[in-house]
Design a protein around this motif. Structure first.
Motif, mmCIF file in Angstrom:
data_model
loop_
_atom_site.group_PDB
_atom_site.id
_atom_site.type_symbol
_atom_site.label_atom_id
_atom_site.label_comp_id
_atom_site.label_asym_id
_atom_site.label_seq_id
_atom_site.Cartn_x
_atom_site.Cartn_y
_atom_site.Cartn_z
ATOM 1 N N LEU A 69 56.244 47.774 34.134
ATOM 2 C CA LEU A 69 56.493 48.951 33.300
ATOM 3 C C LEU A 69 55.404 50.003 33.490
ATOM 4 C CD1 LEU A 69 57.764 47.125 30.112
ATOM 5 C CD2 LEU A 69 59.107 48.540 31.665
ATOM 6 N N THR A 70 54.181 49.549 33.709
ATOM 7 C CA THR A 70 53.102 50.494 34.018
ATOM 8 C C THR A 70 53.422 51.244 35.309
ATOM 9 O OG1 THR A 70 51.411 49.200 32.868
ATOM 10 C CG2 THR A 70 50.653 50.684 34.603
ATOM 11 N N GLU A 71 53.865 50.500 36.333
ATOM 12 C CA GLU A 71 54.243 51.140 37.591
ATOM 13 C C GLU A 71 55.375 52.136 37.387
ATOM 14 O OE1 GLU A 71 54.899 48.828 41.033
ATOM 15 O OE2 GLU A 71 53.208 47.465 40.692
ATOM 16 N N THR A 72 56.328 51.783 36.549
ATOM 17 C CA THR A 72 57.471 52.661 36.304
ATOM 18 C C THR A 72 57.033 53.937 35.606
ATOM 19 O OG1 THR A 72 58.933 50.747 36.139
ATOM 20 C CG2 THR A 72 59.759 52.819 35.256
ATOM 21 N N ILE A 153 67.066 47.216 38.288
ATOM 22 C CA ILE A 153 65.706 47.760 38.233
ATOM 23 C C ILE A 153 65.759 49.282 38.287
ATOM 24 C CG2 ILE A 153 63.528 47.968 39.508
ATOM 25 C CD1 ILE A 153 63.918 45.044 40.381
ATOM 26 N N ILE A 154 66.610 49.803 39.165
ATOM 27 C CA ILE A 154 66.745 51.254 39.288
ATOM 28 C C ILE A 154 67.347 51.859 38.026
ATOM 29 C CG2 ILE A 154 67.882 53.112 40.578
ATOM 30 C CD1 ILE A 154 67.716 51.306 43.063
ATOM 31 N N SER A 155 68.415 51.249 37.524
ATOM 32 C CA SER A 155 69.058 51.774 36.318
ATOM 33 C C SER A 155 68.143 51.614 35.104
ATOM 34 C CB SER A 155 70.397 51.075 36.079
ATOM 35 O OG SER A 155 70.221 49.689 35.818
ATOM 36 N N SER A 156 67.344 50.545 35.069
ATOM 37 C CA SER A 156 66.399 50.335 33.977
ATOM 38 C C SER A 156 65.339 51.432 33.959
ATOM 39 C CB SER A 156 65.738 48.961 34.120
ATOM 40 O OG SER A 156 64.803 48.738 33.090
ATOM 41 N N SER A 157 64.883 51.831 35.136
ATOM 42 C CA SER A 157 63.902 52.915 35.226
ATOM 43 C C SER A 157 64.494 54.219 34.709
ATOM 44 C CB SER A 157 63.444 53.087 36.678
ATOM 45 O OG SER A 157 62.852 51.901 37.167
ATOM 46 N N LYS A 158 65.751 54.432 35.030
ATOM 47 C CA LYS A 158 66.434 55.646 34.585
ATOM 48 C C LYS A 158 66.598 55.639 33.061
ATOM 49 C CE LYS A 158 70.351 58.578 35.901
ATOM 50 N NZ LYS A 158 70.923 58.822 34.572
ATOM 51 N N THR A 172 66.006 61.843 39.216
ATOM 52 C CA THR A 172 65.479 62.125 40.563
ATOM 53 C C THR A 172 64.992 60.850 41.237
ATOM 54 O OG1 THR A 172 64.811 64.361 39.903
ATOM 55 C CG2 THR A 172 63.753 63.422 41.855
ATOM 56 N N LEU A 173 64.243 60.033 40.481
ATOM 57 C CA LEU A 173 63.721 58.784 41.031
ATOM 58 C C LEU A 173 64.857 57.846 41.422
ATOM 59 C CD1 LEU A 173 61.362 56.828 41.593
ATOM 60 C CD2 LEU A 173 61.500 56.114 39.196
ATOM 61 N N ALA A 174 65.838 57.674 40.548
ATOM 62 C CA ALA A 174 66.955 56.779 40.837
ATOM 63 C C ALA A 174 67.729 57.248 42.060
ATOM 64 C CB ALA A 174 67.883 56.694 39.622
ATOM 65 N N GLU A 176 66.620 58.984 44.627
ATOM 66 C CA GLU A 176 65.834 58.759 45.836
ATOM 67 C C GLU A 176 65.834 57.285 46.236
ATOM 68 O OE1 GLU A 176 63.231 59.180 49.086
ATOM 69 O OE2 GLU A 176 64.605 60.529 48.037
ATOM 70 N N LEU A 177 65.697 56.381 45.280
ATOM 71 C CA LEU A 177 65.694 54.947 45.587
ATOM 72 C C LEU A 177 67.046 54.501 46.136
ATOM 73 C CD1 LEU A 177 63.762 53.594 42.456
ATOM 74 C CD2 LEU A 177 62.870 53.940 44.770
ATOM 75 N N LYS A 178 68.123 55.004 45.540
ATOM 76 C CA LYS A 178 69.460 54.656 46.023
ATOM 77 C C LYS A 178 69.691 55.200 47.430
ATOM 78 C CE LYS A 178 71.696 54.352 41.476
ATOM 79 N NZ LYS A 178 72.711 54.956 40.569
ATOM 80 N N ARG A 179 69.190 56.392 47.705
ATOM 81 C CA ARG A 179 69.336 56.981 49.042
ATOM 82 C C ARG A 179 68.632 56.118 50.088
ATOM 83 N NH1 ARG A 179 66.505 59.409 52.561
ATOM 84 N NH2 ARG A 179 64.645 59.376 51.227
ATOM 85 N N ARG A 180 67.422 55.662 49.774
ATOM 86 C CA ARG A 180 66.667 54.836 50.720
ATOM 87 C C ARG A 180 67.367 53.508 50.982
ATOM 88 N NH1 ARG A 180 60.806 54.904 48.096
ATOM 89 N NH2 ARG A 180 60.470 53.208 49.613
#
Length: 360
Positions: A69-72, A153-158, A172-174, A176-180
Protein backbone atom coordinates in the motif's frame (compact mmCIF):
# COMPACT_ATOMS: atom_id res chain seq x y z
CA UNK A 1 -54.49 58.16 30.39
CA UNK A 2 -51.04 57.07 31.42
CA UNK A 3 -52.40 53.72 32.47
CA UNK A 4 -53.95 53.22 29.03
CA UNK A 5 -50.98 54.48 27.01
CA UNK A 6 -48.40 52.50 28.91
CA UNK A 7 -49.69 49.05 27.90
CA UNK A 8 -49.92 50.19 24.30
CA UNK A 9 -46.39 51.49 24.44
CA UNK A 10 -45.14 48.24 25.93
CA UNK A 11 -46.89 46.22 23.19
CA UNK A 12 -45.42 48.35 20.42
CA UNK A 13 -41.98 48.19 21.98
CA UNK A 14 -42.11 44.40 22.32
CA UNK A 15 -43.37 44.03 18.76
CA UNK A 16 -40.48 46.11 17.50
CA UNK A 17 -37.99 44.01 19.44
CA UNK A 18 -39.54 40.80 18.07
CA UNK A 19 -39.34 42.14 14.52
CA UNK A 20 -35.68 43.01 14.96
CA UNK A 21 -34.90 39.56 16.37
CA UNK A 22 -36.71 37.89 13.48
CA UNK A 23 -34.79 39.92 10.91
CA UNK A 24 -31.52 39.12 12.65
CA UNK A 25 -32.34 35.40 12.71
CA UNK A 26 -33.33 35.48 9.06
CA UNK A 27 -30.17 37.31 8.13
CA UNK A 28 -28.03 34.81 10.08
CA UNK A 29 -29.83 31.89 8.46
CA UNK A 30 -29.22 33.28 4.99
CA UNK A 31 -25.56 34.03 5.69
CA UNK A 32 -24.89 30.53 7.03
CA UNK A 33 -26.97 28.59 4.50
CA UNK A 34 -23.88 27.65 2.36
CA UNK A 35 -22.82 25.26 5.16
CA UNK A 36 -25.71 22.97 4.30
CA UNK A 37 -24.77 22.89 0.62
CA UNK A 38 -21.06 22.28 1.26
CA UNK A 39 -19.43 18.84 0.98
CA UNK A 40 -20.03 16.53 3.95
CA UNK A 41 -17.22 16.03 6.48
CA UNK A 42 -17.25 12.28 5.84
CA UNK A 43 -17.79 10.04 2.85
CA UNK A 44 -18.94 6.43 3.12
CA UNK A 45 -17.12 3.84 0.97
CA UNK A 46 -17.01 0.04 0.88
CA UNK A 47 -13.57 -1.49 1.18
CA UNK A 48 -12.44 -4.76 -0.42
CA UNK A 49 -13.51 -6.85 2.55
CA UNK A 50 -17.08 -5.53 2.32
CA UNK A 51 -16.81 -3.15 5.29
CA UNK A 52 -18.50 0.24 5.15
CA UNK A 53 -15.91 2.87 6.04
CA UNK A 54 -16.42 6.54 6.87
CA UNK A 55 -13.56 8.44 5.24
CA UNK A 56 -12.90 12.05 6.33
CA UNK A 57 -12.96 14.56 3.49
CA UNK A 58 -10.57 15.60 2.17
CA UNK A 59 -7.94 12.95 2.93
CA UNK A 60 -4.81 14.87 3.91
CA UNK A 61 -3.02 12.49 6.26
CA UNK A 62 -2.43 8.79 5.45
CA UNK A 63 -0.80 5.97 7.42
CA UNK A 64 0.05 2.75 5.57
CA UNK A 65 0.40 -0.55 7.40
CA UNK A 66 1.59 -2.62 4.41
CA UNK A 67 4.54 -2.25 2.02
CA UNK A 68 2.29 -2.86 -1.00
CA UNK A 69 0.00 0.00 0.00
CA UNK A 70 2.94 2.32 0.62
CA UNK A 71 4.18 1.56 -2.90
CA UNK A 72 0.70 2.23 -4.28
CA UNK A 73 0.47 5.60 -2.52
CA UNK A 74 3.77 6.59 -4.16
CA UNK A 75 2.66 5.26 -7.55
CA UNK A 76 -0.41 7.50 -7.29
CA UNK A 77 1.76 10.52 -6.50
CA UNK A 78 0.25 10.96 -3.02
CA UNK A 79 3.44 10.47 -1.02
CA UNK A 80 3.28 13.99 0.46
CA UNK A 81 0.13 12.91 2.30
CA UNK A 82 1.79 9.77 3.70
CA UNK A 83 2.70 10.63 7.30
CA UNK A 84 3.60 7.15 8.53
CA UNK A 85 4.27 3.56 7.47
CA UNK A 86 5.81 0.32 8.74
CA UNK A 87 9.37 -0.87 9.25
CA UNK A 88 8.93 -3.13 6.19
CA UNK A 89 8.02 -0.25 3.86
CA UNK A 90 11.35 0.08 2.04
CA UNK A 91 10.31 1.02 -1.49
CA UNK A 92 10.79 3.55 -2.87
CA UNK A 93 13.77 4.72 -0.83
CA UNK A 94 11.90 7.82 0.31
CA UNK A 95 9.39 5.58 2.11
CA UNK A 96 12.12 4.70 4.61
CA UNK A 97 12.16 8.34 5.73
CA UNK A 98 8.53 8.31 6.83
CA UNK A 99 7.64 7.99 10.51
CA UNK A 100 7.66 4.29 11.43
CA UNK A 101 4.76 2.93 13.46
CA UNK A 102 6.18 -0.56 13.97
CA UNK A 103 5.43 -3.73 12.01
CA UNK A 104 2.32 -4.66 10.12
CA UNK A 105 1.33 -7.36 12.57
CA UNK A 106 1.73 -5.36 15.78
CA UNK A 107 1.90 -1.66 14.95
CA UNK A 108 1.95 0.93 17.71
CA UNK A 109 -1.57 2.31 18.07
CA UNK A 110 -0.19 5.17 20.13
CA UNK A 111 2.19 6.24 17.37
CA UNK A 112 -0.58 5.97 14.79
CA UNK A 113 -2.95 8.07 16.88
CA UNK A 114 -0.26 10.71 17.43
CA UNK A 115 0.02 11.12 13.65
CA UNK A 116 -3.68 12.10 13.48
CA UNK A 117 -4.36 10.20 10.23
CA UNK A 118 -7.52 10.76 8.23
CA UNK A 119 -7.27 7.13 7.15
CA UNK A 120 -5.11 4.06 7.81
CA UNK A 121 -4.53 1.66 4.91
CA UNK A 122 -4.41 -2.08 5.64
CA UNK A 123 -4.51 -5.36 3.73
CA UNK A 124 -6.52 -8.42 4.69
CA UNK A 125 -3.57 -10.74 4.05
CA UNK A 126 -0.88 -8.84 5.97
CA UNK A 127 -2.63 -7.05 8.83
CA UNK A 128 -4.74 -8.35 11.70
CA UNK A 129 -8.45 -7.84 12.26
CA UNK A 130 -7.63 -6.87 15.85
CA UNK A 131 -5.64 -3.90 14.56
CA UNK A 132 -8.60 -2.70 12.49
CA UNK A 133 -10.94 -3.08 15.46
CA UNK A 134 -8.57 -1.19 17.76
CA UNK A 135 -8.32 1.66 15.26
CA UNK A 136 -12.10 1.75 15.07
CA UNK A 137 -12.33 2.00 18.86
CA UNK A 138 -10.01 5.00 18.68
CA UNK A 139 -12.25 6.64 16.09
CA UNK A 140 -9.68 6.18 13.30
CA UNK A 141 -10.97 5.08 9.89
CA UNK A 142 -9.21 2.22 8.08
CA UNK A 143 -9.56 0.96 4.53
CA UNK A 144 -8.63 -2.64 3.58
CA UNK A 145 -7.48 -4.00 0.22
CA UNK A 146 -7.57 -7.69 -0.75
CA UNK A 147 -6.39 -8.40 -4.34
CA UNK A 148 -5.74 -11.99 -5.45
CA UNK A 149 -4.76 -11.55 -9.12
CA UNK A 150 -2.70 -9.05 -11.09
CA UNK A 151 -5.88 -7.64 -12.61
CA UNK A 152 -7.27 -7.16 -9.11
CA UNK A 153 -4.06 -5.44 -8.04
CA UNK A 154 -4.58 -2.91 -10.81
CA UNK A 155 -8.26 -2.39 -10.05
CA UNK A 156 -7.48 -2.19 -6.31
CA UNK A 157 -5.02 0.63 -6.98
CA UNK A 158 -7.67 2.44 -8.98
CA UNK A 159 -10.25 2.03 -6.18
CA UNK A 160 -7.76 3.31 -3.63
CA UNK A 161 -7.07 6.40 -5.72
CA UNK A 162 -10.76 7.24 -5.62
CA UNK A 163 -10.92 6.74 -1.84
CA UNK A 164 -7.90 9.02 -1.38
CA UNK A 165 -9.35 11.71 -3.64
CA UNK A 166 -7.13 11.24 -6.70
CA UNK A 167 -9.29 9.33 -9.22
CA UNK A 168 -7.51 10.81 -12.25
CA UNK A 169 -4.13 9.52 -11.04
CA UNK A 170 -5.64 6.08 -10.51
CA UNK A 171 -7.19 5.97 -13.96
CA UNK A 172 -3.90 7.00 -15.58
CA UNK A 173 -1.90 4.43 -13.62
CA UNK A 174 -4.35 1.61 -14.35
CA UNK A 175 -4.39 2.46 -18.04
CA UNK A 176 -0.60 2.42 -18.29
CA UNK A 177 -0.26 -0.92 -16.45
CA UNK A 178 -2.91 -2.54 -18.65
CA UNK A 179 -1.19 -1.21 -21.78
CA UNK A 180 2.15 -2.72 -20.73
CA UNK A 181 0.57 -6.10 -19.99
CA UNK A 182 -1.26 -6.06 -23.33
CA UNK A 183 2.02 -5.33 -25.15
CA UNK A 184 3.67 -8.18 -23.27
CA UNK A 185 0.94 -10.63 -24.30
CA UNK A 186 1.38 -9.61 -27.93
CA UNK A 187 4.98 -10.78 -27.69
CA UNK A 188 4.64 -14.01 -25.69
CA UNK A 189 0.94 -14.90 -25.73
CA UNK A 190 1.31 -17.53 -28.43
CA UNK A 191 4.43 -19.15 -26.96
CA UNK A 192 4.24 -22.36 -24.89
CA UNK A 193 4.67 -21.52 -21.19
CA UNK A 194 7.80 -22.55 -19.32
CA UNK A 195 7.29 -24.95 -16.41
CA UNK A 196 8.79 -23.33 -13.33
CA UNK A 197 9.14 -23.73 -9.60
CA UNK A 198 8.79 -20.43 -7.75
CA UNK A 199 10.86 -20.72 -4.58
CA UNK A 200 9.59 -18.78 -1.60
CA UNK A 201 11.84 -20.64 0.85
CA UNK A 202 14.36 -23.46 0.47
CA UNK A 203 14.56 -25.05 3.93
CA UNK A 204 11.85 -26.25 4.10
CA UNK A 205 10.98 -25.86 0.44
CA UNK A 206 7.95 -23.60 0.09
CA UNK A 207 6.35 -22.47 -3.16
CA UNK A 208 3.13 -20.71 -4.18
CA UNK A 209 -0.37 -22.06 -4.69
CA UNK A 210 -2.35 -21.70 -7.89
CA UNK A 211 -4.74 -19.09 -6.43
CA UNK A 212 -2.09 -16.56 -5.41
CA UNK A 213 -1.31 -13.34 -7.24
CA UNK A 214 2.26 -14.63 -7.69
CA UNK A 215 0.99 -17.65 -9.63
CA UNK A 216 -1.03 -15.25 -11.76
CA UNK A 217 2.07 -13.12 -12.32
CA UNK A 218 3.96 -16.23 -13.48
CA UNK A 219 1.18 -16.96 -15.97
CA UNK A 220 1.33 -13.43 -17.39
CA UNK A 221 5.12 -13.80 -17.76
CA UNK A 222 4.69 -16.92 -19.88
CA UNK A 223 5.21 -19.52 -17.16
CA UNK A 224 3.20 -22.09 -15.28
CA UNK A 225 3.97 -23.36 -11.80
CA UNK A 226 4.61 -27.09 -11.42
CA UNK A 227 2.95 -26.86 -8.00
CA UNK A 228 -0.78 -27.45 -8.25
CA UNK A 229 -1.99 -26.66 -4.75
CA UNK A 230 -5.01 -24.91 -3.30
CA UNK A 231 -2.86 -23.73 -0.38
CA UNK A 232 -1.33 -20.29 -0.79
CA UNK A 233 2.12 -21.27 0.47
CA UNK A 234 2.43 -25.07 0.15
CA UNK A 235 5.44 -27.02 1.35
CA UNK A 236 6.89 -29.19 -1.41
CA UNK A 237 9.28 -32.15 -1.23
CA UNK A 238 12.48 -32.24 -3.25
CA UNK A 239 11.50 -35.69 -4.48
CA UNK A 240 8.32 -34.25 -5.98
CA UNK A 241 10.27 -31.43 -7.63
CA UNK A 242 12.74 -33.96 -9.03
CA UNK A 243 9.86 -36.03 -10.40
CA UNK A 244 8.29 -33.01 -12.09
CA UNK A 245 11.65 -31.51 -13.23
CA UNK A 246 10.79 -27.84 -13.86
CA UNK A 247 12.40 -26.03 -16.78
CA UNK A 248 13.60 -23.29 -14.45
CA UNK A 249 13.62 -22.24 -10.83
CA UNK A 250 12.42 -18.70 -10.14
CA UNK A 251 13.64 -16.67 -7.17
CA UNK A 252 12.78 -13.19 -5.99
CA UNK A 253 15.62 -11.03 -4.75
CA UNK A 254 15.69 -10.49 -1.01
CA UNK A 255 17.42 -7.87 1.07
CA UNK A 256 17.31 -9.95 4.25
CA UNK A 257 20.74 -10.09 5.86
CA UNK A 258 19.84 -13.13 7.95
CA UNK A 259 18.68 -15.35 5.08
CA UNK A 260 20.93 -18.35 4.32
CA UNK A 261 22.91 -19.44 1.29
CA UNK A 262 22.86 -17.49 -1.96
CA UNK A 263 21.28 -18.95 -5.09
CA UNK A 264 24.55 -19.92 -6.76
CA UNK A 265 25.31 -22.24 -3.83
CA UNK A 266 21.95 -24.00 -4.03
CA UNK A 267 23.41 -27.08 -5.74
CA UNK A 268 25.60 -27.70 -2.70
CA UNK A 269 22.60 -28.10 -0.43
CA UNK A 270 21.62 -31.71 0.37
CA UNK A 271 19.29 -33.21 -2.21
CA UNK A 272 19.10 -30.28 -4.60
CA UNK A 273 21.50 -31.84 -7.12
CA UNK A 274 18.73 -34.21 -8.23
CA UNK A 275 16.86 -31.24 -9.67
CA UNK A 276 18.18 -30.74 -13.20
CA UNK A 277 17.35 -27.04 -13.27
CA UNK A 278 19.66 -26.60 -10.27
CA UNK A 279 22.56 -28.70 -11.52
CA UNK A 280 22.43 -26.92 -14.88
CA UNK A 281 21.88 -23.49 -13.29
CA UNK A 282 18.61 -22.84 -15.10
CA UNK A 283 17.57 -20.16 -12.66
CA UNK A 284 15.76 -16.88 -13.11
CA UNK A 285 16.04 -14.11 -10.56
CA UNK A 286 13.57 -11.23 -10.54
CA UNK A 287 12.76 -8.24 -8.38
CA UNK A 288 11.10 -8.80 -5.02
CA UNK A 289 8.30 -6.62 -6.42
CA UNK A 290 6.69 -9.92 -7.42
CA UNK A 291 6.04 -10.54 -3.71
CA UNK A 292 3.92 -7.42 -3.28
CA UNK A 293 0.44 -6.79 -4.70
CA UNK A 294 1.34 -3.30 -5.90
CA UNK A 295 1.70 -1.65 -9.33
CA UNK A 296 5.45 -2.44 -9.46
CA UNK A 297 4.62 -6.13 -9.93
CA UNK A 298 4.15 -5.43 -13.64
CA UNK A 299 7.87 -4.61 -13.91
CA UNK A 300 8.71 -7.97 -12.30
CA UNK A 301 6.42 -9.73 -14.79
CA UNK A 302 8.12 -8.03 -17.72
CA UNK A 303 11.56 -8.92 -16.36
CA UNK A 304 10.66 -12.58 -15.90
CA UNK A 305 9.11 -12.79 -19.37
CA UNK A 306 12.37 -11.52 -20.89
CA UNK A 307 14.36 -14.19 -19.04
CA UNK A 308 11.96 -17.00 -19.94
CA UNK A 309 11.35 -15.99 -23.57
CA UNK A 310 14.35 -13.90 -24.70
CA UNK A 311 13.75 -14.52 -28.41
CA UNK A 312 10.40 -12.74 -28.19
CA UNK A 313 12.21 -9.54 -27.28
CA UNK A 314 14.84 -9.51 -30.03
CA UNK A 315 14.33 -7.27 -33.02
CA UNK A 316 12.68 -9.15 -35.87
CA UNK A 317 14.58 -7.29 -38.59
CA UNK A 318 18.26 -8.12 -38.93
CA UNK A 319 20.89 -6.47 -41.08
CA UNK A 320 22.68 -8.66 -43.63
CA UNK A 321 25.85 -8.52 -41.56
CA UNK A 322 24.01 -9.70 -38.42
CA UNK A 323 22.32 -12.50 -40.38
CA UNK A 324 25.64 -13.68 -41.84
CA UNK A 325 27.32 -13.64 -38.43
CA UNK A 326 24.40 -15.55 -36.93
CA UNK A 327 24.39 -18.18 -39.70
CA UNK A 328 28.18 -18.51 -39.57
CA UNK A 329 29.32 -18.25 -35.94
CA UNK A 330 32.98 -17.70 -35.23
CA UNK A 331 35.08 -20.75 -34.22
CA UNK A 332 34.89 -21.77 -30.57
CA UNK A 333 31.92 -19.42 -30.15
CA UNK A 334 29.39 -20.71 -27.71
CA UNK A 335 25.84 -19.46 -28.07
CA UNK A 336 24.42 -17.88 -24.95
CA UNK A 337 21.86 -19.87 -23.05
CA UNK A 338 19.22 -17.18 -22.64
CA UNK A 339 16.86 -19.38 -20.71
CA UNK A 340 18.94 -19.24 -17.56
CA UNK A 341 21.10 -16.90 -15.54
CA UNK A 342 24.78 -17.73 -15.42
CA UNK A 343 26.46 -18.36 -12.07
CA UNK A 344 28.57 -15.23 -12.62
CA UNK A 345 25.46 -13.20 -13.20
CA UNK A 346 23.91 -14.62 -10.07
CA UNK A 347 26.92 -13.71 -7.99
CA UNK A 348 26.74 -10.17 -9.31
CA UNK A 349 23.08 -9.83 -8.37
CA UNK A 350 23.40 -11.84 -5.13
CA UNK A 351 19.80 -12.88 -4.55
CA UNK A 352 18.98 -15.07 -1.59
CA UNK A 353 18.26 -18.76 -1.93
CA UNK A 354 17.25 -19.20 1.66
CA UNK A 355 13.97 -17.73 0.56
CA UNK A 356 12.04 -14.54 0.92
CA UNK A 357 9.07 -13.95 3.11
CA UNK A 358 6.33 -12.41 0.99
CA UNK A 359 6.01 -9.04 2.65
CA UNK A 360 2.74 -7.59 1.48
Amino acid sequence: MKEVACPHFRSAFLAAIAALLFCAALSHSQSTSPIFSASPAYREVTDETGRTVRVPQPVNRIVSLAPSLTETVYALGLQDHLVGDTEFCDYPADAQKKTKVGGGINPSLELIANLHPDIVLVTKAFNRLETVQSLENLGISSYASDPHTVEEIISSSKKLSDVLGAPEAGATLAGELKRRLANLQQRIGALPPKRVLFVVWTQPLISVGKRTFIADALRLAGATSIVDSAQDWPQVSLEEVARLQPDLLVFAESHSESASPAVEALATLPGWSIVEAVSKRRIAVISDAVNRPAPRIVSAIEDLAKQLHPDAFTEKSESNKEKIEKDNPAPNHRPTNHSSVSPGGLRARMPISGGCACVR
